[in-house]
Write an enzyme that holds these catalytic residues in place. Structure first.
Site, PDB file in Angstrom:
ATOM      1  N   SER A   1       0.793  -1.232   0.000  1.00 50.11           N
ATOM      2  CA  SER A   1       0.000   0.000   0.000  1.00 50.11           C
ATOM      3  C   SER A   1       0.827   1.285   0.000  1.00 50.11           C
ATOM      4  CB  SER A   1      -0.965   0.026   1.181  1.00 50.11           C
ATOM      5  OG  SER A   1      -0.283   0.223   2.389  1.00 50.11           O
TER       6      SER A   1
ATOM      7  N   LYS B   1       0.209   4.596   6.870  1.00 49.60           N
ATOM      8  CA  LYS B   1      -0.451   5.385   5.828  1.00 49.60           C
ATOM      9  C   LYS B   1       0.049   6.828   5.890  1.00 49.60           C
ATOM     10  CE  LYS B   1      -3.184   1.961   4.743  1.00 49.60           C
ATOM     11  NZ  LYS B   1      -2.869   1.127   3.645  1.00 49.60           N
TER      12      LYS B   1
END
Length: 183
Positions: A56, A102
């Site tokens: 990711s 993230k």
């Protein structure tokens, strides 16, 4: 071997030797416990190395094999230091036993486009981030499960800010926030 056992048994007969041995063992054990407590406190509240895995955050972080340093104290002492563009680790809103990494895209009060790529939601859909929440996204939007899937994330889930990549050595770097705000 029997000579060693005989010497050990003779030492046990002397009460001063037993007291000294117990005292020395107790002090060593106490020092060892103190060392482990200090390591725990440091890694829980100041900073620690962590391994990163998953696609990711490509290309910022590789899919596996990278070690980063987490800065845990800055955010704890000054929560307002969080800014757009920071790389953070946080508990997953879907599975709190997992820690995810993230990028912060929006802060409380910001208006963000839910999915600029248009893959998961219409690119015209926008949301106002509520107080006490942030909007997060992976750098590799096609392979990221993030706020586009579960909406604004509570700030309380943040564990740390990534400070630097230390492994592999050839890719070592201090993470700088690339976000520039134009007013």
């Amino acid at each position: 071997m029997s000579r060693w056992i005989a010497n050990a048994l003779n030492a046990l007969k002397d009460p001063n030797a037993v007291k000294f041995g117990l005292k020395r063992t107790g002090i060593r054990g106490f020092k060892l416990i103190n060392m482990f407590c200090a390591i725990h406190l440091f890694t829980e509240y100041v900073g620690r190395p962590s391994t990163m895995a998953g696609p990711s955050m490509l290309p910022t972080l590789a899919t596996y094999g990278e070690i980063v340093i987490e800065d845990r104290i800055t955010y704890r002492l000054n929560p307002s230091s969080l800014s757009r563009g920071d790389l953070v680790t946080l508990k997953s809103p879907v599975n709190p036993s997992h820690i995810i990494c993230k990028r912060v895209i929006g802060l409380p009060g910001d208006i963000v486009c839910v999915d600029p790529t248009g893959n998961k939601a219409p690119s015209s859909e926008h949301v106002v981030i509520p107080k006490g929440h942030i909007w997060i996204s992976g750098d590799n939007a096609a392979n990221s499960r993030d706020s586009r899937d579960y909406g604004p994330v509570p700030i309380s889930l943040i564990q740390a800010r990534l400070y630097a990549r230390v492994w592999p050595l050839k890719d070592s770097t201090i993470f700088r926030n690339p976000t520039r705000i134009v007013e």
